[in-house]
Design a protein around this motif. Sequence first.
Motif, mmCIF file in Angstrom:
data_model
loop_
_atom_site.group_PDB
_atom_site.id
_atom_site.type_symbol
_atom_site.label_atom_id
_atom_site.label_comp_id
_atom_site.label_asym_id
_atom_site.label_seq_id
_atom_site.Cartn_x
_atom_site.Cartn_y
_atom_site.Cartn_z
ATOM 1 N N VAL B 70 0.677 -1.198 0.054
ATOM 2 C CA VAL B 70 -0.062 -0.010 -0.067
ATOM 3 C C VAL B 70 0.747 1.108 -0.038
ATOM 4 C CG1 VAL B 70 -1.731 1.472 1.183
ATOM 5 C CG2 VAL B 70 -1.815 -1.109 1.003
ATOM 6 N N ILE B 71 1.734 1.188 0.853
ATOM 7 C CA ILE B 71 3.006 2.366 0.701
ATOM 8 C C ILE B 71 3.339 2.520 -0.660
ATOM 9 C CG2 ILE B 71 5.055 3.200 1.679
ATOM 10 C CD1 ILE B 71 3.200 3.301 4.065
ATOM 11 N N GLY B 72 3.664 1.461 -1.284
ATOM 12 C CA GLY B 72 4.693 1.566 -2.553
ATOM 13 C C GLY B 72 3.334 2.212 -3.570
ATOM 14 N N LEU B 73 2.100 1.715 -3.563
ATOM 15 C CA LEU B 73 1.191 2.373 -4.263
ATOM 16 C C LEU B 73 0.900 3.761 -4.157
ATOM 17 C CD1 LEU B 73 -0.982 1.125 -6.451
ATOM 18 C CD2 LEU B 73 -2.463 1.174 -4.466
ATOM 19 N N LEU B 74 0.866 3.958 -2.793
ATOM 20 C CA LEU B 74 0.540 5.567 -2.360
ATOM 21 C C LEU B 74 1.653 6.314 -3.000
ATOM 22 C CD1 LEU B 74 -0.759 5.582 1.342
ATOM 23 C CD2 LEU B 74 -1.947 6.099 -0.878
ATOM 24 N N ALA B 192 4.021 -1.079 -6.484
ATOM 25 C CA ALA B 192 3.633 -1.717 -5.385
ATOM 26 C C ALA B 192 4.265 -3.016 -5.089
ATOM 27 C CB ALA B 192 1.966 -1.941 -5.434
ATOM 28 N N SER B 193 4.138 -3.806 -6.596
ATOM 29 C CA SER B 193 4.682 -5.341 -6.140
ATOM 30 C C SER B 193 6.134 -5.299 -5.573
ATOM 31 C CB SER B 193 4.580 -5.974 -7.337
ATOM 32 O OG SER B 193 3.773 -5.584 -8.693
ATOM 33 N N SER B 194 6.983 -4.106 -6.241
ATOM 34 C CA SER B 194 8.173 -4.136 -5.703
ATOM 35 C C SER B 194 8.450 -3.902 -4.281
ATOM 36 C CB SER B 194 9.000 -3.005 -6.745
ATOM 37 O OG SER B 194 9.875 -2.338 -5.788
ATOM 38 N N ALA B 195 7.623 -3.061 -3.853
ATOM 39 C CA ALA B 195 7.658 -2.858 -2.211
ATOM 40 C C ALA B 195 7.144 -4.141 -1.585
ATOM 41 C CB ALA B 195 6.364 -1.827 -1.867
ATOM 42 N N VAL B 196 6.111 -5.018 -2.204
ATOM 43 C CA VAL B 196 5.842 -6.120 -1.467
ATOM 44 C C VAL B 196 6.985 -7.214 -1.489
ATOM 45 C CG1 VAL B 196 4.343 -8.088 -1.621
ATOM 46 C CG2 VAL B 196 3.511 -6.031 -1.999
ATOM 47 N N LEU B 197 7.663 -7.248 -2.826
ATOM 48 C CA LEU B 197 8.799 -8.046 -2.682
ATOM 49 C C LEU B 197 10.039 -7.905 -1.797
ATOM 50 C CD1 LEU B 197 9.360 -8.446 -6.895
ATOM 51 C CD2 LEU B 197 8.514 -10.221 -4.995
#
Lengths: 340, 288
Positions: B70-74, B192-197
């Motif tokens: 979510v942080i990545g997306l924001l 967002a996916s990069s942040a999750v990874l």
Amino acid sequence: MQVLAPPAEAAGRTRTSVLRAYAPIAVVGVLAALLPLRYGDSRTMMGVIIGGVLFAAYVVGFNVIFGSTGQLFLCVGALAGLGGYGSALLSDRWGLPMVPAMALAALLAAAVGGLLSFVAVSRSLGVIFTGIVTLAFSLAFQNLLLGQRDLTRGETGLLVEAGSDTFLGEQVAPYYTFLALAVVYLVVYRLLQRSRVGWAFRSLRDDELAAELTGVDVKLHRVLAGTVGSAMIGLAGALYAHSEGFISPSTYAFGGVDVRVVVMLALGGIGSLLGPVIGAAAFTALDEWLVSSNEYRLVIYGAVIVALFLGFPRGVAPTVQSLLRRFSGGRRVRGGSAAR
Amino acid sequence: MKAVVLDGIVLGLQFGLLGVGLTLVYGLGGVLNLAHGQIAVLGAIVAALRIDAGSPTFVAVLTGLAVAGVIGLLLDRTLLRPVYRLRGEPRVLLGLLLMLGVAFIVDGLLVWRYPIEALSLRIGGDPVDVLGVGMRRGALLASAIALATGAALAAYLRFATLGRAVRSVIQDEEGAQLCGINPSMVRSVVLASSAVLAALVAVTRSMTSPITVDAGIDLTILALIVAVVGGLGSVSGAFAAGVLLGIVNTVSAHYIGSYVTTIVLLGAAALTIVLRPSGLLGRGQETG
């Protein structure tokens, strides 16, 4: 290179234009020289102000490299460290007098900076790759300082003996030494700007290909900027080592030096004469103001960086200046005047 | 020696996964995410806080990953908007500086609010014998997760429509736009996916050694080195570089010493840029 001769109108400038070109430096110098009248009694405040002037000197050097020729050198701290540790070791360990030691150390920084610049130029690295290579150098240098314990004493830090028995050990005198250094740097910057080299810098900043086609040796000028700027940074780092009397890897760390230098230059305006001074002064004031809020200082730093670059991508000072200009009836200021 | 190399592979798979996120974001939009490691640590610390609060480990980890995403997306939807409006070097420069600011904010907040928090997942059980070397279960699980995620990612980029869209934007942003791809949507998904990874790497790392609040900078630098050696924008390159550097790391740390190791890794990154700017597996052309 004759192609680069300044146009007739500039060549025909009168003595007043020379005065006008150097007046801002004189004004800043005089104003800064008055600061000890107010803060001379307090050792802490003098330390803070000296730090501000030191960083102004770093930023002028960085401005020569990045502002003039667009090479993102993320190793200001490491170059200053080469100067500082180099000079300290040359004088304390190998018995050289202080001044030649500082000069040699500055030459060392210049050679390393010139080499980095040469590599970046000859492999035609863009801004990001130049940034990463110099960042890698910066971090490797930091690790070297930490690792070579018998030479640098690692993170305990190094006491610098040479210079402590001169006026550099006093409270106010070192400030004037740093101020003189910064003023000389500004004069050098102005001299460069007004010389043929400055024309080459501007033309290669505007359009590299066009500059090359009109006979500017782009590579040569980039390496020149890298060397001169690094020498400035190295000398300032060396002077700091002798006046402070103690250096440690964190004195020249990436997080402590480079990040500040970049923010200061962005704050003041990239590629301008007084930008480094304005940026260093503003940042030092902010830093001092935040001293009491040590715990979340990093958060505020981050927020300031974000707000700054988001709101003023061209630098705060230039934006404010162009706003002022618009309100004052659109008086045009020529490229070579005080503002640039 | 065998044990050292195996340890290196375990470490390298995670290096690879860490580098992949950075490399994708840079390849896609020219933003060098200097807050990559900090976001990873943020995810890990959220997971640790949930575990402290009594959630089951699995749920806590999922929460951590979700928060990072979510942080990545924001970040992409707010801060990076003005960045994407620029082109060429100004975009790269502004992106880099803004993310540096974000790195400070995240780092500062974490160290300020939770100075002693750390994520440490203990995977119990006896060591498992691999090629005659007793490997800890945590290390094996971490490697398995990294491998599976890497394979899934590679397959997704190769075969799925959105994955192909990602690759097309990396190759040519305007061309992709002409084919009806919305680069801004693709970028949001990828950041967002990069942040999750990144958060996932922090979680798997914590299976072998604890992740503390101040680990962000080291992770960011590691990701940067891996991404550079692999070639910015190349997914397979990042994995190859990750494993290679992981082995180099443990071998050099074991036989020479840890401070030389960092210098070796940094030297590898610098040399790659100077000799092969497009990375280990690059074809020698400019990757942008």
